[in-house]
Write an enzyme that holds these catalytic residues in place. Structure first.
Site, mmCIF file in Angstrom:
data_model
loop_
_atom_site.group_PDB
_atom_site.id
_atom_site.type_symbol
_atom_site.label_atom_id
_atom_site.label_comp_id
_atom_site.label_asym_id
_atom_site.label_seq_id
_atom_site.Cartn_x
_atom_site.Cartn_y
_atom_site.Cartn_z
ATOM 1 C CD GLU A 87 -28.703 -25.066 -7.217
ATOM 2 O OE1 GLU A 87 -28.501 -23.854 -7.458
ATOM 3 O OE2 GLU A 87 -28.091 -26.000 -7.784
ATOM 4 N N PRO A 138 -35.029 -31.891 -7.542
ATOM 5 C CG PRO A 138 -36.464 -31.808 -9.377
ATOM 6 C CD PRO A 138 -35.301 -31.101 -8.757
ATOM 7 N N PRO A 139 -35.571 -35.138 -6.426
ATOM 8 C CG PRO A 139 -35.229 -35.914 -4.261
ATOM 9 C CD PRO A 139 -35.928 -34.838 -5.042
ATOM 10 C CE LYS A 140 -32.193 -39.175 -12.442
ATOM 11 N NZ LYS A 140 -31.282 -40.015 -13.246
ATOM 12 C CG HIS A 193 -32.843 -23.134 -10.675
ATOM 13 N ND1 HIS A 193 -31.526 -23.539 -10.785
ATOM 14 C CD2 HIS A 193 -32.937 -22.568 -9.445
ATOM 15 C CE1 HIS A 193 -30.866 -23.223 -9.688
ATOM 16 N NE2 HIS A 193 -31.714 -22.643 -8.861
ATOM 17 N NE ARG A 201 -27.167 -22.376 -23.470
ATOM 18 C CZ ARG A 201 -25.949 -22.612 -23.949
ATOM 19 N NH1 ARG A 201 -25.476 -21.862 -24.922
ATOM 20 N NH2 ARG A 201 -25.204 -23.567 -23.455
ATOM 21 C CD GLN A 248 -22.078 -23.716 -12.620
ATOM 22 O OE1 GLN A 248 -22.378 -24.065 -11.493
ATOM 23 N NE2 GLN A 248 -22.744 -24.092 -13.696
#
Length: 605
Positions: free
Chosen positions: A20, A23-25, A80, A110, A186
């Protein structure tokens, strides 16, 4: 190919795993993540998964990254997708975009729960729970046959704790009955409790694959944050092991690898777990070491006999071999030779796989794939009611000052900008932070100057033992423009090159006294046999990235209150009018230098 179809291709005795990423900023972090993913594909993951920010705040980056891994690398990708607080029509738009990029698997989540009766962005009333998203995909002719849909589960209970375990199991079954085809859990650290939970899931009549989420412990601080965020049960023996080594980042990382290996072996011996989902946090080294220790490394099809042999399961031993994704581009990438160098942080002695191994958060290296590490699956630490209980109902600027002072004085555990109590090192400069805050300069980040303290120090130490750590003093706060203009003038006239500032506001205005393209290492360490490790860097790119997030926090906080309330008007006014300011003092040999500069003659403070 859909994930469930790929799972069906593998024999019962072949373990498989997925990675997993988020996405980096920054653009640089994004490009360097692609290099990291290319290296990790040599381990033949069955699939990759790409996270989706709450409310679609990473929509474009998530789709771009998922499209690259799916189309360019040819690796089946799980996208996701969160459904709450999404603008109307965004779900359909995202699914069409995913379909066009060849993505066939969705993890339906959610995301952030609604923030009261009125939300801070327009939302689509069709989607309030993950089951709504699952049902929508599976009953909409445009999408029903195109996507395999997975759902999330929480072995230790949902962090919101809206119902008991039986209620959560019933809700999980509703998601499966609506069309969910696999489950990703999780994170958890109690394997015995997890396996007990798996039995309860099966007793509920749920037969789809259960894929445990594995998150290697990277640092003690991030472990505490993530387990709190996710409501994860931490076995007492785990904490007993971690506490004595909590100040040695390398030992914590090593422990995290060993723990994950042992957990995986226990789960493999249970017979019901065939696949694993590694939450990488965009880091590489720990996951690679886990795979190597399990004998699954290199895509070389080594037999993993040791996996079961090490777990005394009785007289009959099964032979487990790693999966081999022969139909993916991983094979070609594995034999394509070395990747081109150029990833940030790769010096002569540094390996690109581990140059950002140590803490890399808000003020880490903006070129790192792990820069701006996000929380898992769009979750928030505090619910609206918890937030209001701590932060109250501010109606004036003085009320805000009182709240920030309450955090400094440990009267409240959090602020919207600080998810934990004041750190021990901030207590070293608390009198200065208090003075700024009383002036209405609300401090949200800081550190004292440190000159060559042992890396084993319990307050400021980090990294391997036997080293020395250094820090430049900095402080970050929200201030009014008139105060910014005064402090900027003082820095230029009296700073003598020792003080730099970065400042920005919501309107996109930016000011700095730093040199163009300056990269200020404000935390670094010297350790035996290693290059200098720089874990905290402040420069224009990372500051502006954090600025966007910081002003978004004011907006979200305002959404906790009714639209026409005094509280919302106050918080939106602060967001619109104030500046985010960071001041750095380069004289790390003098612990009082920044404060003397600020308070001398008291022309501003």
């Amino acid at each position: 190919m859909k994930l469930t179809e790929k799972i069906a291709k593998y024999d019962r005795d072949r373990p498989w795993f997925s990675f997993e990423f988020f996405p980096p900023k920054t653009d640089e972090g994004f490009e360097n993540l692609l290099s990291r993913i290319a290296r990790m594909l040599t381990f033949d993951p069955l699939a990759l998964s790409i996270t989706w920010g709450a409310g679609g705040n990473t929509k474009d980056r998530s789709l771009e990254l998922a499209g690259i891994t799916q189309s360019d690398h040819g690796v089946d990708t799980i996208l996701h997708l969160t459904c709450t607080n999404m603008k109307k029509g965004m779900i359909e738009e995202a699914l069409r975009d995913a379909k066009a990029r060849g993505i066939e698997t969705i993890l339906a989540l959610r995301g952030d729960p609604p923030r009261g009766q009125e939300h801070w962005i327009p939302t689509d009333p069709r989607f309030t729970h993950a089951v709504d998203l699952v049902s929508f995909i599976k009953t909409t002719p445009e999408f029903a046959s195109d996507f395999c849909v997975g759902v999330a589960a929480y072995p230790d209970g949902h962090p919101d704790r809206e119902t008991d375990e039986e209620g959560e199991l019933e809700y999980l079954k509703q998601k499966i009955d609506a069309g969910g085809e696999f489950i990703i859990t999780q994170l958890f650290y109690d394997v015995h409790s997890f396996l007990s939970w798996v039995k309860k899931v099966r007793q509920k009549g749920i037969t789809v694959p259960i894929i445990p989420g594995i998150m290697p412990i990277q640092t003690y601080a991030s472990f505490l944050r993530m387990t709190k965020l996710c409501g994860t049960r931490v076995p007492p023996e785990l904490m007993a092991d971690l506490v004595p080594i909590r100040h040695d980042d390398q030992k914590v990382k090593d422990y995290g690898v060993d723990l994950a290996v042992n957990m995986i072996k226990q789960m493999a011996a249970s017979g019901d777990i065939r696949g694993l989902h590694f939450c990488t946090l965009n880091l590489e080294k720990s996951v690679v070491r886990i795979l190597e220790n399990l004998g699954w490394a290199g895509g070389s099809l080594k037999l993993a006999n040791k996996l079961i042999a090490d777990t005394a399961i009785g007289p009959t031993e099964r032979v487990i071999t790693p999966h081999h994704a022969a139909d993916s581009a991983a094979v070609s990438l594995a034999v394509a030779g070395p990747q081109p160098e150029g990833e940030a942080g790769k010096g002569e002695l540094n390996n690109a796989a581990s140059w950002d191994d140590f803490p890399n958060g808000r003020f880490g290296d903006y070129k790192s794939p792990a820069y701006g590490e996000t929380d898992l699956w769009g979750s928030s630490i505090l619910s609206r009611n918890q937030a209001l209980e701590q932060w109250g109902h501010p109606r004036t600027l003085d009320d805000l000052t009182t709240m920030f002072l309450g955090h400094l004085h440990s009267k409240i555990a959090t602020t919207p900008f600080s998810p934990a109590p004041l750190s021990p090192e901030s207590i070293m400069i608390i009198e200065h932070l208090e003075r700024l805050t009383r002036r209405g300069w609300w401090t949200v980040g800081s550190q004292p100057a440190i000159n060559g303290v042992s890396s084993a120090d319990e307050v400021v130490g980090w990294g391997p033992r036997g080293g020395y750590v250094y820090q430049k003093c900095f402080v970050e706060c929200f201030i009014e423009q008139k105060d910014l203009e005064k402090i900027e003038r003082k820095v230029k006239e009296k700073g003598e090159g020792w003080i730099d500032l970065y400042a920005a506001n919501l309107r996109g205005e930016f000011r700095t006294t730093a040199m163009e393209e300056a990269r200020n290492a404000v935390t670094w360490g010297i350790f035996p046999g290693q290059e200098v490790a720089q874990t905290t860097i402040i420069e224009e790119e990372s500051f502006l990235s954090w600025k966007d997030e910081a002003f978004a926090i004011w907006e979200e906080w305002a959404s906790f209150y009714p639209p026409d309330s005094e509280e919302r008007r106050l918080l939106n006014g602060v967001r619109n009018d104030r500046w985010l300011l960071t001041l750095i003092d380069h004289n790390y040999t003098n612990p009082s230098a920044l404060w003397s500069f600020l308070f001398k003659d008291d022309p501003v403070i």
